[in-house]
Structures are given as structure tokens and as C-alpha cells.
Design a protein around this motif. Structure first.
Motif, PDB file in Angstrom:
ATOM      1  N   HIS A   2       8.245  -1.760   0.488  1.00 24.00           N
ATOM      2  CA  HIS A   2       7.965  -1.905  -0.912  1.00 24.00           C
ATOM      3  C   HIS A   2       7.516  -0.927  -1.446  1.00 24.00           C
ATOM      4  N   MET A   4       5.556   1.072  -4.653  1.00 29.58           N
ATOM      5  CA  MET A   4       4.096   0.560  -5.423  1.00 29.58           C
ATOM      6  C   MET A   4       4.489   0.766  -6.829  1.00 29.58           C
ATOM      7  N   THR A   5       3.725  -0.173  -7.684  1.00 24.21           N
ATOM      8  CA  THR A   5       3.855  -0.185  -8.968  1.00 24.21           C
ATOM      9  C   THR A   5       2.739   0.933  -9.447  1.00 24.21           C
ATOM     10  N   ASN A   6       2.916   1.221 -10.654  1.00 21.02           N
ATOM     11  CA  ASN A   6       1.910   2.590 -11.141  1.00 21.02           C
ATOM     12  C   ASN A   6       0.499   1.667 -10.952  1.00 21.02           C
ATOM     13  N   GLU A   8      -0.722  -0.635  -8.893  1.00 26.46           N
ATOM     14  CA  GLU A   8      -1.101  -0.174  -7.515  1.00 26.46           C
ATOM     15  C   GLU A   8      -1.629   0.938  -7.073  1.00 26.46           C
ATOM     16  N   LYS A   9      -0.778   2.022  -7.656  1.00 28.65           N
ATOM     17  CA  LYS A   9      -1.108   3.527  -7.190  1.00 28.65           C
ATOM     18  C   LYS A   9      -2.610   3.743  -7.893  1.00 28.65           C
ATOM     19  N   ARG A  11      -4.875   1.799  -8.856  1.00 28.83           N
ATOM     20  CA  ARG A  11      -5.905   1.060  -8.084  1.00 28.83           C
ATOM     21  C   ARG A  11      -6.285   1.645  -6.634  1.00 28.83           C
ATOM     22  N   LEU A  12      -5.307   2.337  -6.076  1.00 30.96           N
ATOM     23  CA  LEU A  12      -5.713   2.773  -4.589  1.00 30.96           C
ATOM     24  C   LEU A  12      -6.365   4.403  -5.164  1.00 30.96           C
ATOM     25  N   HIS A  71       0.331   7.057  -2.941  1.00 29.71           N
ATOM     26  CA  HIS A  71      -0.292   6.635  -4.273  1.00 29.71           C
ATOM     27  C   HIS A  71      -0.358   7.657  -5.285  1.00 29.71           C
ATOM     28  N   GLN A  73      -0.102   9.669  -8.262  1.00 24.31           N
ATOM     29  CA  GLN A  73       0.803   9.917  -9.631  1.00 24.31           C
ATOM     30  C   GLN A  73       0.768  11.276 -10.358  1.00 24.31           C
ATOM     31  N   GLN A 176       8.136  10.983  -2.413  1.00 28.05           N
ATOM     32  CA  GLN A 176       7.800  11.020  -3.707  1.00 28.05           C
ATOM     33  C   GLN A 176       8.812  11.827  -4.823  1.00 28.05           C
TER      34      GLN A 176
END
Length: 215
Positions: A2, A4-6, A8-9, A11-12, A71, A73, A176
Motif C-alpha cells: 500500500h 500512502m496518500t498525501n 494519510e502521510k 495525518r500520521l 510518512h 513529505q 521515498q
């Protein structure tokens, strides 16, 4: 696997930040930073200050641990932890020997960085400008103090490049790939996107606040 969407990142990252704000131990310390600075001081502390600081940054940023989370960014983590008993003893000894860090006397609270030209030139642009200025001053027979300053400046800019390049390699190893590509560009070119500009600013500030600034 899976991806992760932005969202989700984000949120974490928010959850991690809140946890740190609420529960981070008050005796956490940048132990690795002080260990590396102490080692660099032993190697370069007798040089003129611009050269000592430049060489120290090269040494530190070639060796600093560069953590990457799934997670993230933006890259920019560093080692901040509760010292072990041995590390606490080292910190206490260092406080007696070198309480403010002889090589890093910069008071970051009174500095505004050159954001406009950092966006325009990128780190490589500063390297090229410093190389040109150094060559011109050498050809003109400038005094040793002037040359030391320019050589220290050039060492500092190249240390930033090393840090950015290494962080890109760490991001690639952690899966990443997008952040790795951003760092690969920033090590040699100005930022091309808003995301790249934010990443450049964060890494430059990290060096200034975490590794180069006196407490």
C-alpha cells in the motif's frame, strides 16, 4: 504494498507531532550533534575560524545520521533522544571543556537568510559564486584573512550539498523515491517547484539550527 496518500502521510505527521509536543522527554538532547562537533573541534579547532567552521561542517554533515520515515513529505529529521548514562557523562564533560562550542558561535536568532537568492541560485549557484570570488581575490593577491573567509564560505556551501545529497540517498534507501529525486536536483540546481523550495529551505535551516548554531 500500500502506497500512502498525501492525506494519510499528513495525518500520521500530525499525530507524531502532537505526541512529541505532549510527551517528549524534557531531557532529550542532540547527542550525536555534540559528539560530531567535539570530534570536529579536535581536528580543526586550531585553524582560522572561517576554515575551522567550514571544515567542521563538512565533517559533521558527512557523518550525521539522516532518519527517514515512510510518512515524511519533507526530509529533515535528526537524532534527538534521551542520552544513555555514557552519553550523559560525555555531555557533562563537554560542558566543562567547551560550554558554547568553539567552532560554532553563530547566534541564529539574529540572522535572516538570503531566501530570495537561495531560490534563484540554489546551493550550487552559491558554490559557483564563491569559487569565482576566491579565484578573483587570489589573482589580485588578497590577504590571507580574506582568502580564509572565502575558502570557509566555499567549504560551507559544499557541506550543504553533501548533506542534501546524502539525505536524497537515505530517502532512496527508505523507498521515498520522490523525495530522493527532489534532493538529487537540489544538490546541483535551484528548486523547480514549491515542494522543492520548501525542502531546500528546511534543510538549510536544519544545518543552521541543528548543526551550526551555538546554543
Amino acid at each position: 504494498i500500500h502506497a500512502m496518500t498525501n492525506a494519510e502521510k499528513s495525518r500520521l505527521m500530525i499525530e507524531e507531532t502532537l505526541e512529541m509536543l505532549r510527551n517528549k522527554p524534557i531531557n532529550s538532547s542532540l547527542v550525536e550533534r555534540w559528539q560530531l562537533l567535539d570530534q570536529a573541534t579536535a581536528r580543526y579547532g586550531d585553524l582560522p575560524q572561517p576554515l575551522a567552521m567550514g571544515q567542521a561542517l563538512v565533517y559533521i554533515l558527512e557523518r550525521a545520521t539522516l532518519p527517514v520515515a515512510p510518512h515524511d513529505q519533507l526530509l529533515g529529521r535528526f537524532i534527538d533522544k534521551v542520552p544513555s548514562p555514557e552519553e550523559e557523562a560525555f555531555l557533562q564533560d563537554l560542558e566543562q571543556r567547551d560550554p558554547v562550542g568553539r567552532l560554532m558561535r553563530t547566534n541564529i536568532g539574529h540572522i535572516t537568510l538570503d531566501w530570495k537568492h537561495l531560490l534563484e541560485y540554489g546551493i550550487q549557484g552559491y558554490v559557483q559564486r564563491a569559487e569565482q570570488a576566491l579565484a578573483q581575490r587570489r589573482a589580485a593577491g588578497a590577504d590571507r584573512q580574506t582568502l580564509d573567509f572565502l575558502e570557509g564560505m566555499l567549504l560551507t556551501y559544499r557541506a550543504y550539498q553533501t548533506y542534501i545529497r546524502r539525505y536524497g540517498e537515505a530517502a532512496a534507501a527508505a523507498g521515498q523515491s520522490g523525495l530522493a529525486a527532489i534532493c538529487a536536483n537540489l544538490a546541483g540546481q535551484p528548486p523547480r517547484t514549491f515542494h522543492e523550495a520548501l525542502q531546500l529551505f528546511l534543510l538549510v535551516l536544519n544545518v543552521s539550527y541543528v548543526y551550526a548554531g551555538a546554543p
